[in-house]
Design an enzyme around this catalytic site. Structure first.
Site, PDB file in Angstrom:
ATOM      1  N   ASP A 285       0.837  -1.197   0.000  1.00  0.00           N
ATOM      2  CA  ASP A 285       0.000   0.000   0.000  1.00  0.00           C
ATOM      3  C   ASP A 285       0.875   1.252   0.000  1.00  0.00           C
ATOM      4  O   ASP A 285       2.014   1.216   0.497  1.00  0.00           O
ATOM      5  CB  ASP A 285      -0.895   0.023   1.237  1.00  0.00           C
ATOM      6  CG  ASP A 285      -1.999  -1.016   1.174  1.00  0.00           C
ATOM      7  OD1 ASP A 285      -2.349  -1.437   0.053  1.00  0.00           O
ATOM      8  OD2 ASP A 285      -2.503  -1.414   2.236  1.00  0.00           O
TER       9      ASP A 285
ATOM     10  N   TYR B  84       6.532  -8.343   8.632  1.00  0.00           N
ATOM     11  CA  TYR B  84       6.251  -6.915   8.751  1.00  0.00           C
ATOM     12  C   TYR B  84       6.496  -6.451  10.187  1.00  0.00           C
ATOM     13  O   TYR B  84       6.319  -7.212  11.143  1.00  0.00           O
ATOM     14  CB  TYR B  84       4.777  -6.610   8.443  1.00  0.00           C
ATOM     15  CG  TYR B  84       4.308  -6.978   7.067  1.00  0.00           C
ATOM     16  CD1 TYR B  84       4.273  -6.041   6.043  1.00  0.00           C
ATOM     17  CD2 TYR B  84       3.855  -8.271   6.790  1.00  0.00           C
ATOM     18  CE1 TYR B  84       3.807  -6.377   4.776  1.00  0.00           C
ATOM     19  CE2 TYR B  84       3.399  -8.614   5.521  1.00  0.00           C
ATOM     20  CZ  TYR B  84       3.377  -7.665   4.525  1.00  0.00           C
ATOM     21  OH  TYR B  84       2.924  -8.001   3.273  1.00  0.00           O
TER      22      TYR B  84
ATOM     23  N   ARG C  43      -3.644  -4.734   7.923  1.00  0.00           N
ATOM     24  CA  ARG C  43      -4.648  -3.788   8.438  1.00  0.00           C
ATOM     25  C   ARG C  43      -5.907  -4.509   8.896  1.00  0.00           C
ATOM     26  O   ARG C  43      -6.604  -4.030   9.796  1.00  0.00           O
ATOM     27  CB  ARG C  43      -4.971  -2.714   7.412  1.00  0.00           C
ATOM     28  CG  ARG C  43      -5.366  -3.215   6.054  1.00  0.00           C
ATOM     29  CD  ARG C  43      -5.549  -2.065   5.090  1.00  0.00           C
ATOM     30  NE  ARG C  43      -5.485  -2.509   3.715  1.00  0.00           N
ATOM     31  CZ  ARG C  43      -6.026  -1.852   2.705  1.00  0.00           C
ATOM     32  NH1 ARG C  43      -6.667  -0.720   2.923  1.00  0.00           N
ATOM     33  NH2 ARG C  43      -5.921  -2.291   1.480  1.00  0.00           N
TER      34      ARG C  43
ATOM     35  N   ASP D   4      -6.831   1.644   8.048  1.00  0.00           N
ATOM     36  CA  ASP D   4      -5.491   2.205   8.233  1.00  0.00           C
ATOM     37  C   ASP D   4      -5.595   3.709   8.393  1.00  0.00           C
ATOM     38  O   ASP D   4      -6.696   4.285   8.379  1.00  0.00           O
ATOM     39  CB  ASP D   4      -4.545   1.812   7.093  1.00  0.00           C
ATOM     40  CG  ASP D   4      -4.968   2.350   5.732  1.00  0.00           C
ATOM     41  OD1 ASP D   4      -5.735   3.332   5.677  1.00  0.00           O
ATOM     42  OD2 ASP D   4      -4.525   1.790   4.712  1.00  0.00           O
TER      43      ASP D   4
END
Length: 314
Positions: A39, A67, A179, A81
């Site tokens: 993203d 992540y 998310r 988000d």
């Protein structure tokens, strides 16, 4: 012709498509692709393939990802988000560290995850996010994902204690939405939640340690050569000269050592086959007692033909 992988440290605010466009200019070729979208809000590892290496990307997309992220508990947003408008707030002042760790544990392992409604998943041929932007209410079907590791290692009160920021590390299967984990953790704790920061630190065998910023790549285009990239990505098979010639022309050779076992090379998870000089020749799949090429990379079939003809004349 330049071929290989470039491990990019994607900057915040750039789409993955933006990065591909920049890499096309830096590499001087149109044949550039990436192995898994990040993203715009996210930063970190984006694996980019150049020329022949784009054929490796399909085998990278399905690898696990790692992540680091920050989840804000106490606020929900329309996008799950920080880029979306806040839709609800609830005090997270009573949320304890033990409750957070229990919520994280419940979201670890094999789970059914409902992707964010503003994801790029297509619904009747149209991206879900486009339907949401047009005012449509979109609910996507749950899908199985695996969360190999989900750890909370930092909690910080914000907004006077009304919200709580949680730093996490997530290692997960391909197709996982971080998310959505933030949303679901907040929902389980009864206060809502969304993602405020996301950085991808690993894609399969490729890590942030190997990554370069776009500014660094503009000064020096650091390309991971195809043989090196394939050696790190998949099981290896060393070929003899004769096997190299056979595979270079698309012919079958004897199966690998793992044939007939769960470790056998398949079309989806092939083995990388290397010539005696270390060159990546092909990707192989075992089929019964033989191994067949899934992809052939050897660039010098004409040279091999000439060599064979010379040998025959002698």
């Amino acid at each position: 012709m330049l071929s290989g992988l470039v491990i990019v440290d994607k900057p915040q605010g750039w789409t993955s498509h933006d990065v591909v466009g920049r890499m096309r200019r830096l590499a001087g070729t149109r044949k550039v692709g990436h192995a898994g979208t990040l993203d715009p809000m996210a930063t970190g590892v984006l694996v980019v393939g150049i020329n022949k290496a784009t054929r490796l990307l399909t085998y990278i997309v399905g690898t696990s990802k790692t992540y680091t992220a920050t989840i804000r508990l106490g606020e929900s947003t329309i996008t799950d988000d920080a880029e979306g408008d806040v839709t609800s707030t609830h005090s997270a002042a009573a949320v304890t560290e033990d409750a957070v760790r229990a919520g994280v544990a419940a979201l670890t392992g094999e789970i059914q995850q409902v992707p964010s409604s503003v994801s790029a998943i297509k619904v009747n041929g149209e991206r879900a996010y486009a339907r949401v932007r047009s005012g449509e209410e979109v609910t996507l079907a749950a899908r199985p994902v695996t969360i190999h590791r989900f750890e909370a290692h930092g909690l910080r009160p914000v907004r006077g204690g009304e919200a709580l920021d949680v730093d996490v590390t997530v290692e997960c299967s391909s197709g996982t939405y971080i998310r959505a984990l933030a949303r679901d953790l907040g929902s389980a704790l009864g206060v809502g939640g969304h993602l405020t920061a996301l950085r991808r630190t690993r894609v399969g065998p490729y890590s942030l340690d190997q990554a370069h910023t776009l500014e660094q790549l503009a000064e020096k285009l650091d390309v991971l050569e195809m043989s090196q990239a394939a050696r790190a990505l998949m099981p290896n098979r060393e070929l003899s000269d004769e096997e190299t010639t056979e595979i270079s022309f698309g012919r079958r050779i004897s199966a690998g050592r793992g044939a007939g076992t769960p470790d056998a090379a398949t079309a989806d998870k092939p083995a990388a086959a290397f010539a005696p000089d270390g060159t990546l020749v092909a990707l192989l799949a075992d089929s019964g007692s033989s191994a067949k090429p899934v992809l052939v990379f050897a660039p010098d079939n004409e040279k091999r033909t000439a060599t064979l003809e010379q040998q025959a004349d002698q």
